[in-house]
Design a protein around this motif. Structure first.
Motif, short mmCIF file in Angstrom:
data_model
loop_
_atom_site.label_atom_id
_atom_site.label_comp_id
_atom_site.label_asym_id
_atom_site.label_seq_id
_atom_site.Cartn_x
_atom_site.Cartn_y
_atom_site.Cartn_z
N HIS A 38 -10.06 14.25 -9.61
CA HIS A 38 -9.54 15.47 -9.51
C HIS A 38 -8.11 15.86 -8.96
O HIS A 38 -7.93 16.73 -8.02
N LEU A 39 -7.35 14.92 -9.24
CA LEU A 39 -5.79 15.13 -8.54
C LEU A 39 -4.72 15.67 -9.64
O LEU A 39 -4.74 15.59 -10.81
N GLY A 40 -3.92 16.56 -9.01
CA GLY A 40 -2.75 17.01 -9.92
C GLY A 40 -1.70 16.20 -9.86
O GLY A 40 -1.83 14.97 -9.49
N THR A 41 -0.71 16.32 -10.71
CA THR A 41 0.56 15.58 -11.05
C THR A 41 1.19 15.26 -9.67
O THR A 41 1.53 14.07 -9.41
N ASP A 42 1.30 16.35 -8.67
CA ASP A 42 2.02 15.92 -7.32
C ASP A 42 1.23 14.86 -6.63
O ASP A 42 1.91 14.03 -5.86
N SER A 43 -0.12 14.90 -6.69
CA SER A 43 -1.07 13.98 -5.97
C SER A 43 -1.00 12.45 -6.59
O SER A 43 -0.88 11.42 -5.94
N LEU A 44 -0.88 12.70 -7.83
CA LEU A 44 -1.10 11.30 -8.49
C LEU A 44 0.46 10.56 -8.46
O LEU A 44 0.41 9.31 -8.27
N GLN A 45 1.38 11.32 -8.09
CA GLN A 45 2.84 10.74 -7.81
C GLN A 45 2.61 9.84 -6.71
O GLN A 45 3.33 8.68 -6.54
N TRP A 46 1.96 10.21 -5.73
CA TRP A 46 1.81 9.59 -4.44
C TRP A 46 1.21 8.23 -4.49
O TRP A 46 1.61 7.13 -3.86
N ILE A 47 0.47 8.00 -5.58
CA ILE A 47 -0.25 6.64 -5.98
C ILE A 47 0.71 5.67 -6.16
O ILE A 47 0.87 4.24 -5.84
N VAL A 48 1.67 6.07 -6.80
CA VAL A 48 2.81 5.10 -7.31
C VAL A 48 3.65 5.20 -6.00
O VAL A 48 4.37 4.12 -5.78
N SER A 49 4.38 6.35 -5.73
CA SER A 49 5.33 6.20 -4.58
C SER A 49 4.98 5.65 -3.47
O SER A 49 5.86 5.09 -2.48
N ALA A 50 3.52 5.85 -3.17
CA ALA A 50 3.23 5.40 -1.62
C ALA A 50 3.51 3.81 -1.66
O ALA A 50 4.08 2.98 -0.69
N TYR A 51 2.98 3.21 -2.87
CA TYR A 51 3.41 1.39 -2.86
C TYR A 51 4.90 1.18 -2.89
O TYR A 51 5.32 0.44 -2.12
N VAL A 52 5.69 1.81 -3.64
CA VAL A 52 6.79 1.43 -3.72
C VAL A 52 7.77 1.98 -2.24
O VAL A 52 8.76 1.24 -1.91
N LEU A 53 7.36 3.11 -1.94
CA LEU A 53 8.10 3.45 -0.53
C LEU A 53 7.42 2.41 0.52
O LEU A 53 8.53 2.13 1.43
N GLY A 54 6.38 2.09 0.73
CA GLY A 54 6.12 1.05 1.57
C GLY A 54 6.71 -0.20 1.52
O GLY A 54 7.15 -0.88 2.43
N TYR A 55 6.90 -0.74 0.26
CA TYR A 55 7.89 -1.78 -0.17
C TYR A 55 9.16 -1.62 0.27
O TYR A 55 9.69 -2.55 0.81
N GLY A 56 9.59 -0.47 -0.13
CA GLY A 56 11.29 -0.39 0.13
C GLY A 56 11.71 -0.30 1.48
O GLY A 56 12.74 -0.68 2.13
N SER A 57 10.63 0.43 2.16
CA SER A 57 11.35 0.99 3.65
C SER A 57 11.14 -0.38 4.56
O SER A 57 11.83 -0.23 5.49
N LEU A 58 10.25 -1.28 4.31
CA LEU A 58 10.24 -2.64 5.21
C LEU A 58 10.76 -3.76 4.73
O LEU A 58 10.57 -4.83 5.39
N LEU A 59 11.27 -3.85 3.62
CA LEU A 59 11.81 -5.18 2.68
C LEU A 59 12.71 -5.71 3.53
O LEU A 59 12.72 -6.75 3.59
N LEU A 60 13.75 -4.93 4.19
CA LEU A 60 14.75 -5.76 5.04
C LEU A 60 14.17 -6.34 6.18
O LEU A 60 14.64 -7.54 6.67
N LEU A 61 13.25 -5.67 6.96
CA LEU A 61 12.63 -6.35 8.09
C LEU A 61 11.70 -7.31 7.76
O LEU A 61 11.47 -8.27 8.59
N GLY A 62 11.10 -7.18 6.51
CA GLY A 62 10.08 -8.45 6.04
C GLY A 62 10.76 -9.69 6.40
O GLY A 62 10.17 -10.67 6.78
N GLY A 63 11.93 -9.92 5.72
CA GLY A 63 12.62 -11.15 5.74
C GLY A 63 13.09 -11.63 7.25
O GLY A 63 12.72 -12.98 7.33
N ARG A 64 13.40 -10.55 8.20
CA ARG A 64 13.78 -10.99 9.36
C ARG A 64 12.51 -11.62 10.09
O ARG A 64 12.52 -12.76 11.00
N LEU A 65 11.23 -11.00 9.96
CA LEU A 65 10.24 -11.45 10.80
C LEU A 65 9.60 -12.72 10.24
O LEU A 65 9.13 -13.53 11.03
#
Length: 487
Positions: free
Chosen positions: A57-84
């Motif tokens: 029972h999720l609306g469009t705005d909530s469904l968007q987070w299922i996609v963007s949560a993954y992409v944002l988690g990936y993009g926000s720490l990508l630069l740090l990932g290689g350093r660590l």
């Protein structure tokens, strides 16, 4: 300038067949499988969104987070990932992150709470932020520079494209049983890969130097992007002029400004902003934002349109989108030859033109479209556009950059693609949610199509904007072996 002896050695290497040991092949298959899992995961979940929304029972705005949560988690720490990975050891980081990915996939397939589901997606994105750059560096440190490494990287990128296109069909098949299988199917593959990786990835020593670890830069970048995307997504519900929305934009801007101050003061910044003064680097990163942002926003809307408006099955929808993925996957091995013959800039321009035409063509769809006339041409144009622009943007983003900053340039372009995709997807969702508040079960097909159409227009506009950026004039500069690309 490159010396004649160096050119002679390069020519000799090109004539020498690449021969790898069994251990090298297994090492390559391990890192390639993980990259394919990343692409598989994104496209599979995209196919399953309508089913997830219906059951939870999720609306469009909530469904968007299922996609963007993954992409944002990936993009926000990508630069740090290689350093660590450099600081703590590539093998260790790679295997730990892949284990976390498997655990989050298992949890995501079992939960019923939407908040926990979105959280697992974010954790998977964080895990991918470590496996992707670490896998890349594992290849560059275990395969000799030249034709051997180029071949390995070509196979590596082909697996990523193939994983994304295969995920459309696999996601359709899994969703036919239950959307939960789009999460669970990755678990055994990841577990097996961890076992193989522990055997075939060579042990490496962590770096003794920690001066390159820009911790606070990574924290402020991640928090700033998270705050900005959350504000964009929640704005339609709270109101664009509300105190919460305005405060969200102000706080996000302040955190990102703090990131800029930190980067200008630390000895080894996460991002040296001076690299963006090179015109072609800035254009490549802006083009990447337009390419991925427009495509991810388009796929999100088309997934909802085909299943919610037209009533297609998940498998039918996956097969409808498959031609674009097949074109990308089949062309990946030949991308280097095309770039060498026509140049990166020409291919970027041609690809973005094809992408924009594909979005514009799709605007003519109605509630009873003809697939061959209305949808298939768009899929072909989008596949051609992505196949030409994606590898060319990556080449342009790292062209002429000195060796000591190649990792920075590569990490920057990957971050631009992922964070840009998250931002454009957030704006797309905000526009769609703001154009109509009726849910799929109560709105007519025509009303739902009218609700989605502004998002389609946005994808076309973003692609056209990226084309204008890519076509903008840039100064020419001679570095290394020749003149760097200009529009």
């Amino acid at each position: 300038m490159t010396s004649p002896s160096t050119l002679a050695r390069s020519a000799e290497q090109l004539q020498t067949a690449v021969r790898w040991t069994r251990a090298q092949w297994m090492l390559l298959m391990v890192v390639c499988t993980v990259l394919a899992l990343d692409g598989l995961d994104v496209s599979m979940v995209g196919v399953a969104l309508p089913s997830i929304g219906h059951e939870l029972h999720l609306g469009t705005d909530s469904l968007q987070w299922i996609v963007s949560a993954y992409v944002l988690g990936y993009g926000s720490l990508l630069l740090l990932g290689g350093r660590l990975a450099d600081l703590l050891g590539r093998r260790r980081i790679f295997l730990i992150a892949l284990t976390v990915f498997a655990a989050a996939s298992l949890l995501g397939g079992l939960v019923d709470d939407p908040a926990v589901l979105i959280a697992t997606r974010f954790v998977k994105g964080l895990a991918a932020a470590f496996t992707a750059p670490t896998g890349f560096s594992i290849i560059t440190t275990n395969f000799a520079e030249g034709r051997e490494r180029n071949k390995a990287l070509s196979i590596f990128t082909t697996f990523g494209a193939s994983g994304f296109s295969l995920g459309l069909v696999v996601g359709g098949l899994m969703t036919s049983f239950s959307w939960r299988w789009t999460f669970l199917v990755s678990v055994p593959i990841a577990v097996i890969t961890v076992i193989l990786g522990s055997r075939f990835i060579p042990r490496d020593k962590p770096s003794a130097q920690d001066s390159g670890h820009d911790f606070w830069g990574a924290v402020t970048l991640a928090l700033g992007m998270l705050g900005l995307v959350y504000t964009l997504v929640s704005a339609p519900e709270k109101g664009w002029g509300s105190v919460a929305t305005i405060a969200g934009f102000i706080v996000s801007a302040a955190v990102l400004a703090a990131f800029a101050v930190i980067e200008n003061r630390v000895k080894h910044p996460l991002i040296r902003f001076g690299i963006l003064r090179e015109g072609w680097v800035a254009r490549a990163n802006l083009s990447a934002i337009g390419l991925f942002g427009s495509y991810l926003g388009f796929q999100f809307i088309v997934t909802m349109y085909l299943q919610s408006v037209l009533g297609w099955s998940p498998l039918g929808m996956a097969l409808a989108l498959l031609p674009a993925g097949l074109i990308v996957a089949s062309s990946a091995p030949f991308a280097d030859r095309l770039i060498e013959k026509f140049g990166a800039t020409r291919l970027i321009l041609t690809g973005l033109v094809s992408l924009g035409l594909g979005y514009v063509w799709f605007l003519r769809v109605g509630t009873s479209p003809n697939y061959v006339l209305d949808i298939l041409p768009s899929m072909i144009l989008l596949g051609i556009g992505f196949a030409l622009a994606f590898p060319s943007i990556n080449v342009q983003a790292t062209a002429g950059i000195r060796d000591s900053e190649q990792g920075l340039a590569a990490g920057l372009i990957q971050t631009s693609t992922q964070v840009g995709a998250a931002l454009v997807l957030a704006v797309t969702t905000a526009i769609v949610s703001g154009s109509g508040r009726q849910e799929a079960g109560t709105a007519s097909p025509a009303a739902m199509l009218d609700m989605y159409r502004p998002g389609l227009i946005l994808s076309a506009a973003v692609a056209i904007a990226a084309l204008l950026v890519a076509a903008s004039p840039a100064r020419r500069r001679t570095v290394g072996t020749g003149t760097l690309p200009a529009a």
